[in-house]
Design a protein around this motif. Sequence first.
Motif, PDB file in Angstrom:
ATOM      1  N   ARG A 165       0.858  -1.189   0.000  1.00  0.00           N
ATOM      2  CA  ARG A 165       0.000   0.000   0.000  1.00  0.00           C
ATOM      3  C   ARG A 165       0.894   1.239   0.000  1.00  0.00           C
ATOM      4  NH1 ARG A 165      -2.958   0.276   5.140  1.00  0.00           N
ATOM      5  NH2 ARG A 165      -1.761   2.111   5.683  1.00  0.00           N
ATOM      6  N   PHE A 166       0.537   2.204  -0.819  1.00  0.00           N
ATOM      7  CA  PHE A 166       1.264   3.469  -0.878  1.00  0.00           C
ATOM      8  C   PHE A 166       0.400   4.569  -0.265  1.00  0.00           C
ATOM      9  CE2 PHE A 166       3.553   1.217  -4.234  1.00  0.00           C
ATOM     10  CZ  PHE A 166       4.859   1.622  -4.029  1.00  0.00           C
ATOM     11  N   ASP A 167       0.671   4.927   0.991  1.00  0.00           N
ATOM     12  CA  ASP A 167       0.015   6.086   1.607  1.00  0.00           C
ATOM     13  C   ASP A 167       0.704   7.370   1.161  1.00  0.00           C
ATOM     14  OD1 ASP A 167      -1.754   4.468   3.028  1.00  0.00           O
ATOM     15  OD2 ASP A 167      -0.387   4.313   4.732  1.00  0.00           O
ATOM     16  N   LEU A 168       1.956   7.249   0.799  1.00  0.00           N
ATOM     17  CA  LEU A 168       2.713   8.344   0.222  1.00  0.00           C
ATOM     18  C   LEU A 168       3.599   7.748  -0.854  1.00  0.00           C
ATOM     19  CD1 LEU A 168       5.806   9.349   2.260  1.00  0.00           C
ATOM     20  CD2 LEU A 168       4.346   7.523   3.029  1.00  0.00           C
ATOM     21  N   ALA A 169       3.884   8.515  -1.890  1.00  0.00           N
ATOM     22  CA  ALA A 169       4.706   7.998  -2.984  1.00  0.00           C
ATOM     23  C   ALA A 169       5.282   9.139  -3.805  1.00  0.00           C
ATOM     24  CB  ALA A 169       3.891   7.078  -3.887  1.00  0.00           C
ATOM     25  N   VAL A 170       6.476   8.889  -4.313  1.00  0.00           N
ATOM     26  CA  VAL A 170       7.148   9.795  -5.231  1.00  0.00           C
ATOM     27  C   VAL A 170       7.686   8.924  -6.360  1.00  0.00           C
ATOM     28  CG1 VAL A 170       9.126  11.334  -5.529  1.00  0.00           C
ATOM     29  CG2 VAL A 170       7.772  11.447  -3.443  1.00  0.00           C
ATOM     30  N   VAL A 223       9.171   0.021  -2.340  1.00  0.00           N
ATOM     31  CA  VAL A 223       9.824   0.519  -3.548  1.00  0.00           C
ATOM     32  C   VAL A 223       9.416  -0.385  -4.701  1.00  0.00           C
ATOM     33  CG1 VAL A 223      12.009   1.042  -4.698  1.00  0.00           C
ATOM     34  CG2 VAL A 223      11.800   1.374  -2.225  1.00  0.00           C
ATOM     35  N   ARG A 224       8.934   0.218  -5.777  1.00  0.00           N
ATOM     36  CA  ARG A 224       8.556  -0.524  -6.990  1.00  0.00           C
ATOM     37  C   ARG A 224       9.409  -0.001  -8.128  1.00  0.00           C
ATOM     38  NH1 ARG A 224       3.934  -1.075 -10.910  1.00  0.00           N
ATOM     39  NH2 ARG A 224       3.587  -3.314 -10.921  1.00  0.00           N
ATOM     40  N   VAL A 225      10.054  -0.921  -8.857  1.00  0.00           N
ATOM     41  CA  VAL A 225      10.994  -0.544  -9.915  1.00  0.00           C
ATOM     42  C   VAL A 225      10.640  -1.302 -11.187  1.00  0.00           C
ATOM     43  CG1 VAL A 225      13.432  -0.425 -10.583  1.00  0.00           C
ATOM     44  CG2 VAL A 225      12.810  -0.309  -8.160  1.00  0.00           C
ATOM     45  N   TRP A 226      10.585  -0.585 -12.313  1.00  0.00           N
ATOM     46  CA  TRP A 226      10.377  -1.260 -13.588  1.00  0.00           C
ATOM     47  C   TRP A 226      11.192  -0.586 -14.670  1.00  0.00           C
ATOM     48  CZ3 TRP A 226       6.822   1.651 -11.010  1.00  0.00           C
ATOM     49  CH2 TRP A 226       6.247   2.731 -11.664  1.00  0.00           C
ATOM     50  N   ARG A 227      11.500  -1.392 -15.692  1.00  0.00           N
ATOM     51  CA  ARG A 227      12.330  -0.898 -16.797  1.00  0.00           C
ATOM     52  C   ARG A 227      11.494  -0.054 -17.766  1.00  0.00           C
ATOM     53  NH1 ARG A 227      15.099  -5.516 -15.496  1.00  0.00           N
ATOM     54  NH2 ARG A 227      17.327  -5.138 -15.330  1.00  0.00           N
ATOM     55  N   GLY A 270      16.346   3.516 -18.962  1.00  0.00           N
ATOM     56  CA  GLY A 270      16.635   3.383 -17.540  1.00  0.00           C
ATOM     57  C   GLY A 270      15.558   2.665 -16.762  1.00  0.00           C
ATOM     58  N   LEU A 271      15.369   3.127 -15.541  1.00  0.00           N
ATOM     59  CA  LEU A 271      14.393   2.537 -14.639  1.00  0.00           C
ATOM     60  C   LEU A 271      13.435   3.612 -14.132  1.00  0.00           C
ATOM     61  CD1 LEU A 271      16.797   0.408 -12.399  1.00  0.00           C
ATOM     62  CD2 LEU A 271      15.402  -0.404 -14.311  1.00  0.00           C
ATOM     63  N   HIS A 272      12.192   3.240 -13.984  1.00  0.00           N
ATOM     64  CA  HIS A 272      11.199   4.112 -13.358  1.00  0.00           C
ATOM     65  C   HIS A 272      10.977   3.551 -11.964  1.00  0.00           C
ATOM     66  CE1 HIS A 272       8.066   7.206 -13.708  1.00  0.00           C
ATOM     67  NE2 HIS A 272       7.470   6.487 -12.775  1.00  0.00           N
ATOM     68  N   VAL A 273      10.934   4.430 -10.972  1.00  0.00           N
ATOM     69  CA  VAL A 273      10.842   4.011  -9.585  1.00  0.00           C
ATOM     70  C   VAL A 273       9.681   4.714  -8.898  1.00  0.00           C
ATOM     71  CG1 VAL A 273      12.069   3.897  -7.381  1.00  0.00           C
ATOM     72  CG2 VAL A 273      13.357   3.742  -9.515  1.00  0.00           C
ATOM     73  N   ARG A 274       8.923   3.946  -8.138  1.00  0.00           N
ATOM     74  CA  ARG A 274       7.902   4.520  -7.251  1.00  0.00           C
ATOM     75  C   ARG A 274       8.342   4.186  -5.836  1.00  0.00           C
ATOM     76  NH1 ARG A 274       1.377   3.578  -6.747  1.00  0.00           N
ATOM     77  NH2 ARG A 274       1.009   5.682  -5.977  1.00  0.00           N
ATOM     78  N   ALA A 275       8.628   5.216  -5.045  1.00  0.00           N
ATOM     79  CA  ALA A 275       9.137   5.044  -3.682  1.00  0.00           C
ATOM     80  C   ALA A 275       8.183   5.698  -2.701  1.00  0.00           C
ATOM     81  CB  ALA A 275      10.522   5.673  -3.564  1.00  0.00           C
ATOM     82  N   GLY A 276       7.912   4.998  -1.637  1.00  0.00           N
ATOM     83  CA  GLY A 276       7.021   5.525  -0.609  1.00  0.00           C
ATOM     84  C   GLY A 276       6.726   4.433   0.390  1.00  0.00           C
ATOM     85  N   GLY A 277       5.459   4.269   0.702  1.00  0.00           N
ATOM     86  CA  GLY A 277       5.093   3.204   1.613  1.00  0.00           C
ATOM     87  C   GLY A 277       3.854   3.505   2.412  1.00  0.00           C
ATOM     88  N   THR A 278       3.693   2.722   3.465  1.00  0.00           N
ATOM     89  CA  THR A 278       2.541   2.870   4.344  1.00  0.00           C
ATOM     90  C   THR A 278       2.957   3.594   5.615  1.00  0.00           C
ATOM     91  OG1 THR A 278       2.916   0.764   5.436  1.00  0.00           O
ATOM     92  CG2 THR A 278       1.515   0.734   3.504  1.00  0.00           C
ATOM     93  N   ILE A 316      11.488  12.314   0.239  1.00  0.00           N
ATOM     94  CA  ILE A 316      11.769  11.256  -0.731  1.00  0.00           C
ATOM     95  C   ILE A 316      12.241  11.866  -2.041  1.00  0.00           C
ATOM     96  CG2 ILE A 316      10.805   9.343  -2.062  1.00  0.00           C
ATOM     97  CD1 ILE A 316       8.785   8.946   0.244  1.00  0.00           C
ATOM     98  N   ALA A 317      11.573  12.903  -2.501  1.00  0.00           N
ATOM     99  CA  ALA A 317      11.956  13.559  -3.760  1.00  0.00           C
ATOM    100  C   ALA A 317      13.394  14.065  -3.696  1.00  0.00           C
ATOM    101  CB  ALA A 317      10.995  14.700  -4.075  1.00  0.00           C
TER     102      ALA A 317
END
Length: 112
Positions: free
Chosen positions: A25-30, A64-68, A72-80, A94-95
């Motif tokens: 779950r992402f309560d916050l994400a960048v 952290v979710r990472v995909w190609r 490069g790589l696209h990253v979604r970082a955050g969490g609960t 985070i930014a």
Amino acid sequence: MARDQWHLTHEEDGALTLARRLPVRFDLAVEGRVPEASRARVAHRLRQDMWRALRHLRGFAPVVRVWRVPGGLHVRAGGTVAGRFARAEAEARIAALFQDPARVARWTGAGG
């Protein structure tokens, strides 16, 4: 689960997700982009830096979710987060990690 265990899942869409708790779950994400590298390395290193930046948040569990993507790589970082928190401040922290070339180099293995 031991304190040092993390869930590392490979999604059907090719993404890799690192999380302490499931379901994710992402309560916050960048979101941001980084140069091509090992997705697992980026996820683990970014998670460490994100934890250091947000350890004051009570009940914070990084994700952290990472995909190609092309180039490069696209990253979604955050969490609960358990409870109330200042979302804008946490997301700004985070930014700021993505804006630090030394951190990005450490995540990707560039330059040693």
